[in-house]
Design an enzyme around this catalytic site. Structure first.
Site, PDB file in Angstrom:
ATOM      1  N   HIS A   1       0.820  -1.134   0.165  1.00  0.00           N
ATOM      2  CA  HIS A   1       0.055  -0.110  -0.082  1.00  0.00           C
ATOM      3  C   HIS A   1       0.922   1.349  -0.141  1.00  0.00           C
ATOM      4  O   HIS A   1       0.249   2.393  -0.021  1.00  0.00           O
ATOM      5  CB  HIS A   1      -0.946   0.063   1.477  1.00  0.00           C
ATOM      6  CG  HIS A   1      -2.017   0.727   1.179  1.00  0.00           C
ATOM      7  ND1 HIS A   1      -2.302   1.804   1.955  1.00  0.00           N
ATOM      8  CD2 HIS A   1      -3.351   0.708   0.274  1.00  0.00           C
ATOM      9  CE1 HIS A   1      -3.656   2.502   1.399  1.00  0.00           C
ATOM     10  NE2 HIS A   1      -4.210   1.776   0.320  1.00  0.00           N
TER      11      HIS A   1
ATOM     12  N   HIS B   1      -8.944  10.778  -0.188  1.00  0.00           N
ATOM     13  CA  HIS B   1      -8.255   9.555  -0.178  1.00  0.00           C
ATOM     14  C   HIS B   1      -6.720   9.646   0.640  1.00  0.00           C
ATOM     15  O   HIS B   1      -6.123   8.834   0.792  1.00  0.00           O
ATOM     16  CB  HIS B   1      -7.799   9.257  -1.503  1.00  0.00           C
ATOM     17  CG  HIS B   1      -7.156   7.906  -1.748  1.00  0.00           C
ATOM     18  ND1 HIS B   1      -5.711   7.626  -2.024  1.00  0.00           N
ATOM     19  CD2 HIS B   1      -7.848   6.623  -1.601  1.00  0.00           C
ATOM     20  CE1 HIS B   1      -5.696   6.293  -1.885  1.00  0.00           C
ATOM     21  NE2 HIS B   1      -6.970   5.752  -1.853  1.00  0.00           N
TER      22      HIS B   1
END
Length: 614
Positions: free
Chosen positions: A272, A500
């Site tokens: 990630h 985000h």
């Protein structure tokens, strides 16, 4: 078993599985609603009048429909294949009223639902979308695929959207937001697009590495300036099997793109981390950010990034410890790269050793998959953050009144009650201030978009595709939702760009000062931050994550002043740019956290669409 909550009534699963919940199977249909209000129609007309509409490609690669989480894929698929239909205006009015009454989760698609005690459970959710009124074919404009949002969706960036000179940047902290299409120029002042980051204004690029979770290779290559577009690029990813094959296939037209697969040996882990390593003729630069390498993440979402100074090359014959910063950023970056155990990164490790990173004033906070014991426990995840806060911050008067604020775009499974992880080990980390023996229990505010935040966003319901909190996870932790606060960024003009970005901080009681600030790829999950095991003698981390920690002492300050009006950006400001309004606004009893895989069909979003998973 059912549980009542101020945010709705759900049927709770009997599963005690503590692992990260994977998105359930299924698709999501985004349906345009034809009876837009006159005010919405007027808004669309105004937008079209002031912004130039440019055609998009007539076809979109099929590979773009397979990028990212299932939530993102469903949103993308249904944006490309919308169903235009008529609805009964009086029925739509009834739906609007039902939403405004705040009668719990929109789990039922029945217009006659009385909202009583016998409401439908999750097991009774419709397996398919309800029968729609007679479908109408959309008029497809030349050279453009149909869009559920109408022509406004295809607004492209204006000519001055990308910088032609070095933008006005606040170099005190080197923390920036991204540019958002559709906001006025003031609210993009000092913000950066990926094309700005890769611009020759910041250096003559020789090679680069892109660490990320989602990639659209063709789009990524186009973001490099034409003169750098064939320079070698190394992609560091975590894809396996079919996903890896698709990624490699994407890169076939680009022989200068190579790959490095990150090792993910623990279930439910992801790669990630989002980082760029940029090697120039003039030196070296690091960018640590929150955006995936896909267009949607750089279009109408709020993202953050830290851009390092340009690091010069060290003189020949410098010692192994030369070029270190007071925050030991160089040591920690090298340790992070070594953790990949990847031959493809060896030349980059050597390049970093040859550069002077001494100007860096932030601390690196990373996660890498593994189980760690002893002193290794403090190298990664939230225990790494705890160690840095213990060593480099100082206690403050009345610290029990200094709230902790966490802001994120996804949420993992944290157990059946708050003591399992959140209010135990994680909160202990977040409340650490120096070597104080005081174990305070300050307020914990969690900022996560509500359904209404998503519905009224620039993107409308499709923005929820990048907020993949699932009903399967949410139903097991209703206790969590009492912590939730709305996504509001009115002072920055960015409320409508869904987050985000992920940030964590400790603020003064009046929210004018920060004790510390972290921007990171890590969402609110044990997979990202790690969880203690074996009577707290071991920590297990599932995912790769990366962020930078800002501590006032590294900037010769006692606290960071919060910048109340950060736009337009001033290069001389000492205020810290917090990407949302302080103090945070608690959810009202009518507010519901966004859940991506349940229907929202009682009110259209700003583009006239509803959201119905099936």
């Amino acid at each position: 078993m059912s549980q009542d909550s101020q945010h709705g009534k759900w049927t709770v699963s009997s599963s005690d599985d503590e692992d990260e919940a994977l998105p359930s199977s299924g698709t999501t249909t985004i349906k345009p609603v034809s009876n837009l209000s006159s005010s919405q129609s007027s808004l669309n007309a105004q937008l079209e009048a002031i912004m130039e509409v440019k055609p998009e490609p007539a076809t979109i690669p099929a590979s773009s429909l397979l990028i990212g989480s299932e939530a993102r894929q469903s949103a993308a698929m249904n944006q490309l294949n919308p169903v235009k239909f008529e609805t009964n205006p009086s029925l739509a009015g009834k739906r609007n009223k039902e939403v405004s009454d705040g009668s719990g989760w929109a789990l039922s698609d029945s217009d006659d639902d009385d909202g009583g005690a016998n409401g439908k459970s999750l097991s009774n959710l419709p397996k398919r979308a309800p029968p729609s009124p007679k479908a109408k074919k959309m008029k497809v404009e030349k050279d453009r695929p149909p869009s559920p949002h109408g022509r406004v969706y295809y607004i492209d960036e204006p000519e001055d959207f990308f910088e032609t000179s070095i933008p006005c940047l606040n170099d005190t902290y080197r923390f920036y937001l991204n540019k958002v299409t559709g906001l006025d120029r003031n609210n993009n002042s000092g913000a950066l697009h990926i094309r700005d980051i890769l611009s020759p204004l910041f250096g003559t690029l020789k090679e680069s590495v892109q660490f990320n979770y989602c990639f659209d290779i063709a789009w990524m290559v186009k973001q490099y300036p034409s003169e750098f577009r064939d320079r070698p690029v190394l992609i560091v990813h975590g894809d396996k099997r079919e996903a890896k094959a698709r990624l490699v296939q994407q890169a076939q037209p680009f022989p200068h793109v190579r790959f490095c697969q990150a090792k993910l040996d623990i279930a439910f882990g992801t790669h990630h981390t989002k980082m760029m390593l940029l090697w120039y003729e003039e030196g070296f630069r690091v960018i640590i950010l929150t955006s995936n390498l896909i267009r949607a993440d750089w279009y109408q979402k709020t993202q953050g990034m830290w851009m390092s100074p340009l690091f010069p090359r060290l003189p020949e014959g410098s010692s192994a410890t030369a070029g270190e910063s007071p925050t030991f950023f160089k040591r920690d970056l090298l340790k992070y790269l070594v953790s990949y155990r990847a031959p493809e990164l060896e030349e980059w490790i050597q390049r970093i050793k040859e550069h002077d990173l001494s100007e860096t004033r932030v601390y690196l906070v990373g996660s890498t998959p593994g189980r760690y014991m002893g002193s290794d426990m403090e190298h990664w995840g939230h225990l790494r953050l705890r160690k840095l806060l213990y060593d480099h911050t100082d206690p403050v008067p009345n610290e029990e009144r200094w709230p902790v604020i966490g802001q994120f775009s996804s949420i993992g499974s944290m157990g059946l009650d708050k003591t399992k992880w959140l209010a135990g080990e994680f909160q202990r980390t977040m409340t650490t201030l120096g070597k104080s023996s005081l174990r305070s229990d300050p307020p914990l505010h969690l900022v996560y978009p509500s359904v209404e935040d998503v519905r009224t966003s620039l993107e409308g319901y499709p923005a929820g595709g990048s907020l993949p909190y699932s009903i399967q996870t949410a139903q097991k932790q209703l206790w969590l939702h009492s912590y939730f606060h709305r996504w509001k960024a009115n002072s920055t003009g960015r409320s409508q760009a869904m987050p985000h970005i992920k940030t964590y901080m400790r603020a003064s009681p009046d929210f004018t000062q920060l004790a510390w600030f972290l921007v990171t790829s890590a969402n609110l999950s044990k997979a990202a931050w790690g969880a203690l095991e074996k009577n707290n003698t071991q920590v297990m981390v599932r995912s790769y994550e990366l962020g930078v920690l800002f501590i006032p002492s590294a900037f010769n300050m006692k606290t960071f002043p919060v910048h109340k009006n950060p736009f337009p950006v001033s290069s001389s400001s000492s205020g810290f740019l917090v990407p949302f309004d302080l103090p945070p606004t608690s959810y009202s009893p009518k507010d519901q956290p966004w859940i991506w895989n349940i229907p929202y069909n009682q009110a259209p979003d700003r583009h006239g669409n509803i959201w119905v998973p099936s």
